[in-house]
Design a protein around this motif. Structure first.
Motif, mmCIF file in Angstrom:
data_model
loop_
_atom_site.group_PDB
_atom_site.id
_atom_site.type_symbol
_atom_site.label_atom_id
_atom_site.label_comp_id
_atom_site.label_asym_id
_atom_site.label_seq_id
_atom_site.Cartn_x
_atom_site.Cartn_y
_atom_site.Cartn_z
ATOM 1 N N UNK A 58 43.156 20.571 36.098
ATOM 2 C CA UNK A 58 42.478 21.730 35.748
ATOM 3 C C UNK A 58 43.536 22.605 34.582
ATOM 4 N N UNK A 59 42.674 22.904 33.523
ATOM 5 C CA UNK A 59 43.410 23.728 32.433
ATOM 6 C C UNK A 59 42.272 24.751 32.007
ATOM 7 N N UNK A 60 42.983 25.919 31.926
ATOM 8 C CA UNK A 60 42.040 27.064 31.581
ATOM 9 C C UNK A 60 42.808 28.009 30.421
ATOM 10 N N UNK A 61 41.920 28.449 29.587
ATOM 11 C CA UNK A 61 42.443 29.311 28.753
ATOM 12 C C UNK A 61 42.674 30.627 29.476
ATOM 13 N N UNK A 64 40.667 32.043 32.748
ATOM 14 C CA UNK A 64 41.311 32.461 33.860
ATOM 15 C C UNK A 64 40.813 33.876 34.160
ATOM 16 N N UNK A 65 40.801 34.837 33.200
ATOM 17 C CA UNK A 65 40.536 36.212 33.519
ATOM 18 C C UNK A 65 39.068 36.406 34.166
ATOM 19 N N UNK A 66 38.259 35.617 33.504
ATOM 20 C CA UNK A 66 36.839 35.687 33.981
ATOM 21 C C UNK A 66 36.757 35.277 35.242
ATOM 22 N N UNK A 67 37.299 34.027 35.658
ATOM 23 C CA UNK A 67 37.338 33.604 37.043
ATOM 24 C C UNK A 67 37.836 34.626 37.935
ATOM 25 N N UNK A 68 38.922 35.122 37.663
ATOM 26 C CA UNK A 68 39.685 36.089 38.597
ATOM 27 C C UNK A 68 38.668 37.338 38.750
ATOM 28 N N UNK A 69 38.170 37.829 37.756
ATOM 29 C CA UNK A 69 37.174 38.825 37.949
ATOM 30 C C UNK A 69 35.957 38.690 38.990
ATOM 31 N N UNK A 70 35.428 37.496 38.655
ATOM 32 C CA UNK A 70 34.202 36.851 39.517
ATOM 33 C C UNK A 70 34.686 36.819 41.101
ATOM 34 N N UNK A 71 35.867 36.265 41.163
ATOM 35 C CA UNK A 71 36.480 36.526 42.665
ATOM 36 C C UNK A 71 36.783 38.014 43.029
ATOM 37 N N UNK A 89 39.500 45.085 35.389
ATOM 38 C CA UNK A 89 39.944 43.838 35.941
ATOM 39 C C UNK A 89 38.558 43.272 36.531
ATOM 40 N N UNK A 90 37.642 44.034 37.138
ATOM 41 C CA UNK A 90 36.329 43.515 37.423
ATOM 42 C C UNK A 90 35.452 43.038 36.348
ATOM 43 N N UNK A 91 35.738 43.504 34.961
ATOM 44 C CA UNK A 91 35.016 42.887 33.808
ATOM 45 C C UNK A 91 35.658 41.882 33.272
ATOM 46 N N UNK A 92 36.899 41.362 33.757
ATOM 47 C CA UNK A 92 37.563 40.365 32.968
ATOM 48 C C UNK A 92 38.260 40.578 31.816
ATOM 49 N N UNK A 131 40.135 28.143 43.108
ATOM 50 C CA UNK A 131 40.107 27.969 41.757
ATOM 51 C C UNK A 131 40.008 26.460 41.097
ATOM 52 N N UNK A 132 40.361 25.517 42.002
ATOM 53 C CA UNK A 132 39.963 24.030 41.394
ATOM 54 C C UNK A 132 38.535 23.979 41.614
ATOM 55 N N UNK A 133 37.735 24.659 42.498
ATOM 56 C CA UNK A 133 36.335 24.452 42.435
ATOM 57 C C UNK A 133 35.606 25.086 41.345
ATOM 58 N N UNK A 134 36.079 25.731 40.383
ATOM 59 C CA UNK A 134 35.355 26.446 39.391
ATOM 60 C C UNK A 134 35.182 25.384 38.070
#
Length: 87
Positions: free
Chosen positions: A10-13, A17-24, A54-57, A84-87
């Protein structure tokens, strides 16, 4: 472009990562019954603009802020990042 390597699979820009965090975060808000970011921010005395961004990423929050958000949502950092690994 800078890439963060979580592990060999897994590698993220930063943006990913910010987009994933906002969705979570938004999913947890919904699960906990908060109708809006403003209601959540007001309930725990967070700045509304910070929680919305934060909610908008669009906000790269500090580790401490994320810890406090998780504490308010009654989840650990481990739980926050567990899929996170499932994204």
């Amino acid at each position: 472009m800078i890439t963060m390597y979580i592990d060999e699979e897994l590698s993220l820009t930063k943006e990913e990562l910010l987009g994933w965090m906002s969705k979570k975060f938004n999913r947890l808000l919904k699960e906990k019954g908060y109708g809006s970011t403003n209601k959540f921010a007001d309930a725990f005395d967070f700045p509304r603009a910070q929680i919305y961004a934060f909610s908008m990423g669009s906000l790269n929050i500090t580790a401490w802020s994320l810890f406090k958000i998780c504490e308010a949502l009654e989840v650990t950092l481990e739980v926050f990042f567990e899929d996170l690994h499932k994204s």
